[in-house]
Design a protein around this motif. Structure first.
Motif, PDB file in Angstrom:
ATOM      1  N   TYR A 193      13.340 -29.422 -12.241  1.00 14.86           N
ATOM      2  CA  TYR A 193      14.429 -29.670 -13.196  1.00 14.86           C
ATOM      3  C   TYR A 193      14.502 -31.167 -13.465  1.00 14.86           C
ATOM      4  CZ  TYR A 193      18.963 -29.657 -15.469  1.00 14.86           C
ATOM      5  OH  TYR A 193      19.970 -29.815 -16.383  1.00 14.86           O
ATOM      6  N   PRO A 194      14.551 -31.591 -14.742  1.00 18.07           N
ATOM      7  CA  PRO A 194      14.544 -33.024 -15.064  1.00 18.07           C
ATOM      8  C   PRO A 194      15.926 -33.649 -14.896  1.00 18.07           C
ATOM      9  CG  PRO A 194      14.631 -31.747 -17.074  1.00 18.07           C
ATOM     10  CD  PRO A 194      14.506 -30.745 -15.953  1.00 18.07           C
ATOM     11  N   ILE A 195      15.957 -34.885 -14.427  1.00 13.88           N
ATOM     12  CA  ILE A 195      17.182 -35.666 -14.285  1.00 13.88           C
ATOM     13  C   ILE A 195      17.052 -36.911 -15.154  1.00 13.88           C
ATOM     14  CG2 ILE A 195      18.677 -36.959 -12.732  1.00 13.88           C
ATOM     15  CD1 ILE A 195      18.768 -34.012 -12.172  1.00 13.88           C
ATOM     16  N   GLY A 196      17.950 -37.093 -16.083  1.00 13.60           N
ATOM     17  CA  GLY A 196      17.885 -38.240 -16.982  1.00 13.60           C
ATOM     18  C   GLY A 196      18.561 -39.456 -16.387  1.00 13.60           C
ATOM     19  N   GLY A 197      18.018 -39.933 -15.265  1.00 17.50           N
ATOM     20  CA  GLY A 197      18.593 -41.097 -14.597  1.00 17.50           C
ATOM     21  C   GLY A 197      17.993 -41.269 -13.222  1.00 17.50           C
ATOM     22  N   THR A 198      18.407 -42.312 -12.537  1.00 19.64           N
ATOM     23  CA  THR A 198      17.946 -42.524 -11.162  1.00 19.64           C
ATOM     24  C   THR A 198      18.576 -41.482 -10.249  1.00 19.64           C
ATOM     25  OG1 THR A 198      19.756 -44.087 -10.788  1.00 19.64           O
ATOM     26  CG2 THR A 198      17.645 -44.999 -11.504  1.00 19.64           C
ATOM     27  N   VAL A 199      17.925 -41.230  -9.149  1.00 21.03           N
ATOM     28  CA  VAL A 199      18.459 -40.268  -8.185  1.00 21.03           C
ATOM     29  C   VAL A 199      18.023 -40.685  -6.792  1.00 21.03           C
ATOM     30  CG1 VAL A 199      16.511 -38.702  -8.622  1.00 21.03           C
ATOM     31  CG2 VAL A 199      18.564 -37.840  -7.499  1.00 21.03           C
ATOM     32  N   TYR A 200      19.002 -40.965  -5.920  1.00 21.33           N
ATOM     33  CA  TYR A 200      18.717 -41.439  -4.572  1.00 21.33           C
ATOM     34  C   TYR A 200      19.188 -40.476  -3.490  1.00 21.33           C
ATOM     35  CZ  TYR A 200      18.361 -45.914  -7.069  1.00 21.33           C
ATOM     36  OH  TYR A 200      18.026 -46.914  -7.949  1.00 21.33           O
ATOM     37  N   SER A 201      20.087 -39.571  -3.803  1.00 22.33           N
ATOM     38  CA  SER A 201      20.760 -38.789  -2.769  1.00 22.33           C
ATOM     39  C   SER A 201      20.019 -37.501  -2.443  1.00 22.33           C
ATOM     40  CB  SER A 201      22.190 -38.457  -3.216  1.00 22.33           C
ATOM     41  OG  SER A 201      22.164 -37.750  -4.443  1.00 22.33           O
ATOM     42  N   ASP A 202      20.335 -36.961  -1.250  1.00 16.86           N
ATOM     43  CA  ASP A 202      19.784 -35.674  -0.842  1.00 16.86           C
ATOM     44  C   ASP A 202      20.485 -34.556  -1.611  1.00 16.86           C
ATOM     45  OD1 ASP A 202      18.288 -37.047   0.991  1.00 16.86           O
ATOM     46  OD2 ASP A 202      19.596 -36.580   2.689  1.00 16.86           O
ATOM     47  N   PRO A 203      19.741 -33.525  -2.011  1.00 17.58           N
ATOM     48  CA  PRO A 203      20.404 -32.356  -2.586  1.00 17.58           C
ATOM     49  C   PRO A 203      21.165 -31.595  -1.505  1.00 17.58           C
ATOM     50  CG  PRO A 203      18.051 -31.954  -2.325  1.00 17.58           C
ATOM     51  CD  PRO A 203      18.279 -33.386  -1.950  1.00 17.58           C
ATOM     52  N   ILE A 204      22.163 -30.829  -1.908  1.00 15.21           N
ATOM     53  CA  ILE A 204      22.973 -30.026  -0.989  1.00 15.21           C
ATOM     54  C   ILE A 204      22.909 -28.579  -1.439  1.00 15.21           C
ATOM     55  CG2 ILE A 204      25.300 -29.597  -0.112  1.00 15.21           C
ATOM     56  CD1 ILE A 204      25.911 -32.525  -0.483  1.00 15.21           C
ATOM     57  N   LEU A 205      22.588 -27.682  -0.503  1.00 14.52           N
ATOM     58  CA  LEU A 205      22.516 -26.252  -0.803  1.00 14.52           C
ATOM     59  C   LEU A 205      23.732 -25.559  -0.217  1.00 14.52           C
ATOM     60  CD1 LEU A 205      20.855 -23.858  -1.955  1.00 14.52           C
ATOM     61  CD2 LEU A 205      19.838 -23.639   0.330  1.00 14.52           C
ATOM     62  N   VAL A 206      24.476 -24.863  -1.066  1.00 21.96           N
ATOM     63  CA  VAL A 206      25.614 -24.054  -0.636  1.00 21.96           C
ATOM     64  C   VAL A 206      25.435 -22.665  -1.231  1.00 21.96           C
ATOM     65  CG1 VAL A 206      28.116 -23.789  -0.605  1.00 21.96           C
ATOM     66  CG2 VAL A 206      27.112 -26.080  -0.557  1.00 21.96           C
ATOM     67  N   GLY A 207      25.181 -21.691  -0.373  1.00 21.42           N
ATOM     68  CA  GLY A 207      24.929 -20.346  -0.877  1.00 21.42           C
ATOM     69  C   GLY A 207      23.659 -20.311  -1.694  1.00 21.42           C
ATOM     70  N   THR A 208      23.799 -19.949  -2.949  1.00 22.53           N
ATOM     71  CA  THR A 208      22.638 -19.856  -3.843  1.00 22.53           C
ATOM     72  C   THR A 208      22.604 -20.974  -4.877  1.00 22.53           C
ATOM     73  OG1 THR A 208      23.862 -18.383  -5.338  1.00 22.53           O
ATOM     74  CG2 THR A 208      22.564 -17.347  -3.582  1.00 22.53           C
ATOM     75  N   THR A 209      23.384 -22.033  -4.625  1.00 19.88           N
ATOM     76  CA  THR A 209      23.464 -23.130  -5.600  1.00 19.88           C
ATOM     77  C   THR A 209      23.098 -24.453  -4.951  1.00 19.88           C
ATOM     78  OG1 THR A 209      25.249 -21.956  -6.749  1.00 19.88           O
ATOM     79  CG2 THR A 209      24.926 -24.266  -7.306  1.00 19.88           C
ATOM     80  N   LEU A 210      22.341 -25.256  -5.677  1.00 15.73           N
ATOM     81  CA  LEU A 210      21.918 -26.575  -5.223  1.00 15.73           C
ATOM     82  C   LEU A 210      22.702 -27.632  -6.007  1.00 15.73           C
ATOM     83  CD1 LEU A 210      19.585 -27.656  -3.285  1.00 15.73           C
ATOM     84  CD2 LEU A 210      18.363 -28.193  -5.397  1.00 15.73           C
ATOM     85  N   TYR A 211      23.283 -28.605  -5.281  1.00 13.86           N
ATOM     86  CA  TYR A 211      24.082 -29.654  -5.914  1.00 13.86           C
ATOM     87  C   TYR A 211      23.378 -31.004  -5.760  1.00 13.86           C
ATOM     88  CZ  TYR A 211      27.565 -25.970  -5.714  1.00 13.86           C
ATOM     89  OH  TYR A 211      28.216 -24.766  -5.849  1.00 13.86           O
ATOM     90  N   VAL A 212      23.319 -31.750  -6.849  1.00 11.37           N
ATOM     91  CA  VAL A 212      22.614 -33.034  -6.871  1.00 11.37           C
ATOM     92  C   VAL A 212      23.476 -34.047  -7.622  1.00 11.37           C
ATOM     93  CG1 VAL A 212      20.551 -34.272  -7.625  1.00 11.37           C
ATOM     94  CG2 VAL A 212      20.358 -31.890  -6.857  1.00 11.37           C
ATOM     95  N   GLY A 213      23.625 -35.236  -7.041  1.00 10.57           N
ATOM     96  CA  GLY A 213      24.295 -36.335  -7.721  1.00 10.57           C
ATOM     97  C   GLY A 213      23.273 -37.368  -8.157  1.00 10.57           C
TER      98      GLY A 213
END
Length: 518
Positions: free
Chosen positions: A472-492
């Motif tokens: 999945y593409p992210i239109g910006g910098t990304v430094y943090s770890d993804p977080i998985l809760v249930g069946t959803t992945l959260y990314v800042g």
């Protein structure tokens, strides 16, 4: 999905059978002769195939399992267009989830609470300073540490999780790491003031332990009523201090020749790393059980699994020095612990975070496995085939060691993910465009954020062979770890957006654009 073609171990062969003539002229003698020749060919072919399938040294490896062929592939970048934000970087968001709520700390002086199922905002609270550490949620309170300007001040906010009301605020002059909360107490480490313990209910300071220079890392845990802290002892060297959690009393001290990078407590033993050394200490009194010299500058990701300690190392050489000094090594460790260097953003007067830009001449990284009982090195695996590299992430799962790192020669434009067997041999290796910046492993899938100048992305890789499941593409910098809760992945990301993605296929569930100062 990127399919990998495996080359067969046998040459493709076929027996060409000509059609026998029909008619009364076919004789039994010809049939018998043809059948005899065919059977002979079958016997010969079976013998050849049987000999080819035997191991090359069958006399010395009889009864051993076949060694799997290692897989090496390049993972393509996502082709979909990313969600557009008005900014690319300098507005990173840190995500923590608890009780179906995502708590978001931002560089833009705001803490948010969002519903995890649809991203709708429950509340937002303005604070002083930028949030660089992950918020911590415990007993209905959200703790967020913030930093203002190059020289502080720094704060720790305690917000009521239900509505974001500020319950109390602790202030300091230097960077405050994420707190550890235990038994109604909040333990915080700051880089200039040492260790401070607060009452969780109202923020009252209960005790303080000063160090010559602040702790080199956050307090990872409180074990049996004792805090084990890595801190500077005399300004030139480092060490470990054991403090009684109830009143801050010193139980024992251990001095090391350099700054202590990492500290791990397990079953009454403390494992520490320092520039060029790893050691085991008895937790009860700090007595050194063993130490081992390793030619490296910095350690990462200590993990103890089935009596074996796994970790990554990176040997740095600075531009004007062949051997980093203790001060350099300590600075590097603190920089990596924080996750980013602070720099001034003159346009808005706030601090922002940038990736490490130290004057490094080279770095070489490796994965190590050592015996926990005595420190014997069992094996090491040089990353990037022994070339310049920087280690990023490591996790051991079901006897397999997974790791990631950068190709330093490509200036962060190329990254690698590895899967190693328990003996250090390579199972598979994936090459990606960009620098791995945050990774987690769960349910047989590696979820990784990769930052690239051409476009950052989130990747999902199968653990057994490294095959790409989705990206999945992210239109910006990304430094943090993804977080998985249930069946959803959260990314800042650094563009001020929080993403919620389906873990099975990477489809966007929702996204939330925080206030990016416009």
């Amino acid at each position: 999905m990127h399919n990998v073609e495996h080359e067969s171990s046998q040459n493709d062969s076929a027996v060409m059978m000509t059609e026998l003539p029909t008619g009364k002229e076919r004789s039994w003698q010809r049939i018998f002769a043809g059948g005899t020749v065919f059977l002979a060919l079958v016997v010969i072919l079976a013998g050849v195939l049987s000999s080819c399938s035997q191991p090359a040294n069958s006399s010395t490896h009889s009864g051993s399992a076949a060694v799997p062929i290692s897989i090496s592939r390049s993972i393509p970048a996502p082709t979909a267009k990313p969600i557009i934000s008005s900014v690319w970087s300098d507005h990173n968001v840190s995500v923590t989830t608890a009780d179906d709520v995502a708590y978001i700390g931002t560089y833009d002086n705001v803490v948010y609470a969002l519903r995890v199922n649809n991203g709708s905002m429950l509340w937002h609270t303005g604070i002083d300073g930028s949030v660089y550490e992950l918020p911590v949620v415990a007993n209905g309170i959200v703790y967020a540490s913030s930093f203002v300007g190059q020289n502080g001040p720094a704060y720790l906010y305690a917000l009521r999780a239900s509505d974001g009301t500020v319950l109390w605020r602790y202030s300091g002059n230097s960077y405050i790491y994420s707190p550890t909360v235990d038994d109604g107490l909040v333990f915080i480490a700051s880089q200039d003031k040492g260790i401070t313990t607060l009452r969780a209910s109202d923020g009252t300071q209960l005790w303080h332990f000063a160090t010559v220079q602040g702790p080199d890392s956050p307090i990872s845990s409180v074990v049996n009523g004792v805090l084990y802290v890595s801190a500077t002892v005399d300004g030139q060297s480092g060490g470990v201090i054991a403090l009684r959690a109830s009143d801050g009393g010193v139980l024992w001290r251990y001095s090391a020749s350099n700054f202590v990078d990492t500290l791990m407590v397990s079953d009454g033993v403390i494992y520490i790393t320092s520039h060029g050394m790893i050691a085991a200490l008895r937790a009860s009194d700090g007595h050194q059980l063993w130490s081992r010299v390793i030619d490296t500058t910095f350690y990462q990701s200590l993990q103890l699994v089935d009596g074996v300690i796994y970790f990554m190392t990176t040997k740095y050489i600075l531009e004007n020095s062949t051997t980093p000094t203790a001060q350099n090594a300590g600075f590097l460790s603190q920089t990596m612990a924080i996750g980013a260097l602070l720099t001034s953003n003159e346009s808005n007067g706030q601090t922002t975070a940038v990736k490490e830009t130290l004057p490094l001449k080279e770095g070489k990284s490796a994965v190590y496995a050592i015996r926990a009982s005595d420190g014997t090195v069992l094996w090491q695996y040089p990353m990037n085939k022994g070339g310049y590299s920087f280690a990023d992430w490591l996790q051991v799962d079901h006897g397999v060691v997974y790791a990631s790192g950068d190709d330093a020669e490509s200036s962060g434009d190329t990254g690698y993910f590895y899967a190693l067997q328990s003996d250090g041999s390579l199972i598979w290796q994936d090459k990606v465009s960009g620098s791995p910046s945050g990774t987690m492993l769960s349910n047989g899938v590696i979820y990784a954020t990769v930052e690239a100048v051409s476009g950052s992305a989130v990747y999902a890789l199968q653990v057994h062979d490294g095959a790409l499941l989705w990206s999945y593409p992210i239109g910006g910098t990304v430094y943090s770890d993804p977080i998985l809760v249930g069946t959803t992945l959260y990314v800042g990301a650094g563009n001020g957006i929080v993403y919620a993605l389906r873990a099975d296929n990477g489809a966007i569930v929702w996204h939330y654009l925080t206030n990016v100062g416009l």
